[in-house]
Design a protein around this motif. Structure first.
Motif, short mmCIF file in Angstrom:
data_model
loop_
_atom_site.label_atom_id
_atom_site.label_comp_id
_atom_site.label_asym_id
_atom_site.label_seq_id
_atom_site.Cartn_x
_atom_site.Cartn_y
_atom_site.Cartn_z
N UNK A 54 143.01 65.81 -52.29
CA UNK A 54 143.44 64.55 -51.69
C UNK A 54 144.96 64.44 -51.63
N UNK A 61 139.14 67.29 -56.56
CA UNK A 61 139.15 66.35 -55.44
C UNK A 61 140.50 65.63 -55.37
N UNK A 62 141.03 65.33 -56.54
CA UNK A 62 142.34 64.67 -56.60
C UNK A 62 143.43 65.58 -56.01
N UNK A 118 138.32 67.01 -47.02
CA UNK A 118 138.54 67.60 -48.34
C UNK A 118 137.22 67.85 -49.06
N UNK A 119 137.26 68.79 -50.00
CA UNK A 119 136.10 69.11 -50.84
C UNK A 119 136.66 69.63 -52.17
N UNK A 120 135.89 69.44 -53.21
CA UNK A 120 136.29 70.02 -54.51
C UNK A 120 135.24 71.01 -54.96
N UNK A 121 135.70 72.13 -55.50
CA UNK A 121 134.80 73.09 -56.14
C UNK A 121 134.97 73.07 -57.65
N UNK A 155 135.63 68.76 -61.32
CA UNK A 155 135.24 68.39 -59.95
C UNK A 155 136.12 67.25 -59.46
N UNK A 156 136.30 66.25 -60.32
CA UNK A 156 137.13 65.10 -59.95
C UNK A 156 138.59 65.52 -59.79
#
Lengths: 167, 441
Positions: free
Chosen positions: A115, A111-112, A133-136, A107-108
């Protein structure tokens, strides 16, 4: 147009995906609104469909990396100029990871990656308020084999075009 | 690994000191390749004190037996082997007859269904080779709907008296049920007894849910949901449908929450601008405190059982490693130094070990180490093992194992901290992200 083929396939695969954002057009994480790809005609350079197919809506990453490849930068240069031309749209950048990693870390990492794309587009002049932004993490793979051939497609950041000039 | 095996044997020996000495022949606890021969015991069919209790007696006996044999430490002797039958709760035990079939322990119980539909369960445990009861007889009472819990409590007593360890059968597991193909998974929170019985659903499958965690008292659950379109932390009370967002910054992703032992502090990860750090939240006041501020990924935090320290993973060294820091923040100390990447640390409720996920050379492992990083031991290996959670007694771990390929599915597995007794936990659908509750009250 191998990319167009991929995009259509993705849209078909996820036709039933849960939709969290009604005004989005891209196949993105697999939440394609209508299940038939992005809005507009691929022949219309101002359409999200054209963005997905001709500009390219995604960049891929190396294992456990979030740095852009030169190919990725070229794609993002195209995305930036499209966004600068088509100011009625904004974008949600989705970061994804392959399954070779633990859930929270991925997840992190997603996001990175998202970003990184966001920052690159901003550096090319796109207004920050048009880019979310979003992370899956590893929750939304598009390819399902457990080989590098699939993993490399899943380690991605997808720029999903949405209607509206930003927030 | 040998160390733990030996201490387990010691525990058995201490619990039955005379037995161990007298049983130089019959007691077959052998340490071979990390496998201990299960100890033969007899869980005699619980006697129904009235006809209405017959079904309950049969079912309770079956659950007690399944709990005990499921540990891999015991083998329940078949009824056909019995020389004498148990005829009453207070009837003299024919020790010689049980000894003759090599039973090391005998469990005797009765079940009564009272006129006001209450179950009364009595049980006794006998050490056959000393010819003595092992502890006092006990009585449990409960509604007819609680017969499984009572059976688990009986089994916990037997397990505890023989091994010297705390029990773990009367407990629940919250997890993520997963249906559909790998590229279109539907997920919902579910809760079940530790053995897979009594499944209930806590959310619907309309949005992604991840990593539920029990409160220290087991009555609340923290989890991450994409319900708003964005990953955010929610809390729900078990037994109630209502859930609430923790009200953290809606502009940032929040995930990987974990309760402190006090039940009112939560530590979690927040991702913002490509950087994930750890924060703590006071549930009563809503006050948030930043715990880390590094450009690296800090996530998967968990508290030590006394609440004074936090173990977490960080890639500040270049890849995922485990660190420990004071619960209020401060200089982290790296504790993992082996080959590969380490993540998802969870502190044992006993405080003696930290369990983790390790990735090395294309394989995933569940392992344990001391909280100072010493005595690392890998317990499993597979294509994808991830996210261990401790049984209430700190002696068993449950985790997610996912199979490879296009048809790959996650399932729940459990394993002893010795690496023994690896097995799949019975769930009717694919399942992941288990979190074990404390022992129920």
């Amino acid at each position: 147009m191998t990319f167009l083929k991929t995009a259509t396939l993705v849209a078909a695969l996820f036709a039933l995906g849960a939709c969290t954002n009604a005004d989005r057009f891209g196949p993105g994480s697999g939440n394609a609104a209508g299940g038939i790809g992005a809005a507009g005609s691929v022949d219309d350079p101002t359409s999200p469909a054209y963005f997905n197919a001709a500009v390219g809506d995604r960049v891929l990453f190396q294992v456990d990396q979030s740095t852009l490849t030169s190919e990725g930068q070229a794609t993002l240069d195209g995305q930036a100029s499209w966004l600068l031309t088509n100011v009625a749209y904004s974008a949600l950048i989705e970061g994804h990871a392959d399954e070779q990693g633990t859930q929270a870390y991925n997840l992190a990492l997603g996001e990175r990656r998202a970003s990184t794309v966001q920052n690159y587009l901003i550096s090319k002049g796109v207004a920050p308020n048009r880019l979310r932004i979003i992370s899956y993490g590893k929750e939304r793979p598009i390819e399902i084999c457990s080989d590098e051939a699939c993993y490399m497609q899943n380690r991605r950041a997808v720029t999903v075009i949405t209607a509206g000039a930003g927030v | 690994m040998m160390k733990v095996l030996i201490s387990l044997v010691l525990a058995l020996t201490v619990a039955m000191p005379l037995v161990a000495q007298e049983r130089s022949g019959p007691l077959r606890i052998e340490i071979t390749e990390g496998v201990i021969e299960p100890v033969p015991i007899a869980v005699a069919p619980f006697l129904a004190e009235n006809p209405a209790a017959a079904d309950f007696a049969r079912q309770i006996t079956a659950v007690v037996s399944a709990d005990l044999t499921g540990t891999g430490l015991f083998r329940d002797l078949p009824r056909e082997a019995y020389i004498s039958q148990v005829t009453g709760f207070d009837a003299p035990v024919a020790y010689a007859d049980w000894k003759a079939i090599n039973a090391e322990a005998l469990v005797v119980g009765t079940v009564t269904l009272t006129s006001d539909s209450k179950l009364l369960i009595k049980f006794r445990l006998f050490d056959i080779f000393t010819g003595q009861p092992l502890g006092e007889g006990l009585q449990f009472a409960g509604g007819t709907g609680s017969w499984r819990r009572v059976a688990h409590k009986v089994a916990d007593q037997v397990y505890s008296r023989i091994t010297g360890e705390g029990g773990y059968f009367d407990s629940r597991v919250v997890y993520v049920e997963s249906t559909g193909p790998k590229n279109d998974r539907k997920k919902r929170l579910a809760i079940m007894d530790y053995d897979g019985a009594n499944v209930q659903y806590l959310t619907d499958a309309s949005s992604i849910v991840l990593a539920p965690r029990f409160s220290p008292t087991g009555d609340r659950v923290l989890f991450t949901s994409y319900e708003s379109g964005f990953p955010q932390i929610y809390e729900l009370a078990v037994g109630q449908v209502e859930k609430r967002a923790l009200g953290l910054d809606a502009g940032a992703m929040t995930f990987a929450p974990r309760y402190a032992p006090d039940g009112r502090t939560v530590v979690y990860s927040e991702a913002r601008g490509g950087n994930t750090d750890l924060f703590r939240l006071d549930l009563n006041t809503g006050e948030r405190t930043r715990l880390t501020s590094a450009p690296s990924i800090e996530t998967a935090p968990d508290f030590s059982p006394d609440g004074s320290q936090i173990v977490f993973e960080s890639d500040r060294s270049g890849n995922q490693q485990l660190y420990v820091m004071p619960a209020g923040g401060g200089e982290p100390k790296r504790i993992s130094f082996g080959q590969g990447r380490y993540g998802t640390p969870v502190w044992s409720p006993r405080g003696d070990f930290v369990a983790f996920t390790k990735q090395n050379a294309g394989r995933f492992h569940i392992g344990v180490m001391r909280s100072d990083g010493s005595a690392e031991r890998l317990l499993t290996a597979s294509f994808l093992d991830e996210g261990p959670t401790w049984a209430p007694n700190g002696r068993v771990l449950m985790f997610t194992r996912e199979s490879a390929g296009a048809d790959g599915q996650p399932a729940l597995f459990s394993v002893d901290i010795s690496g023994r007794n690896l097995k799949r936990v019975a769930t009717s659908t694919a399942a992941s992200d288990p979190a074990w509750s404390p022992l129920l009250p």
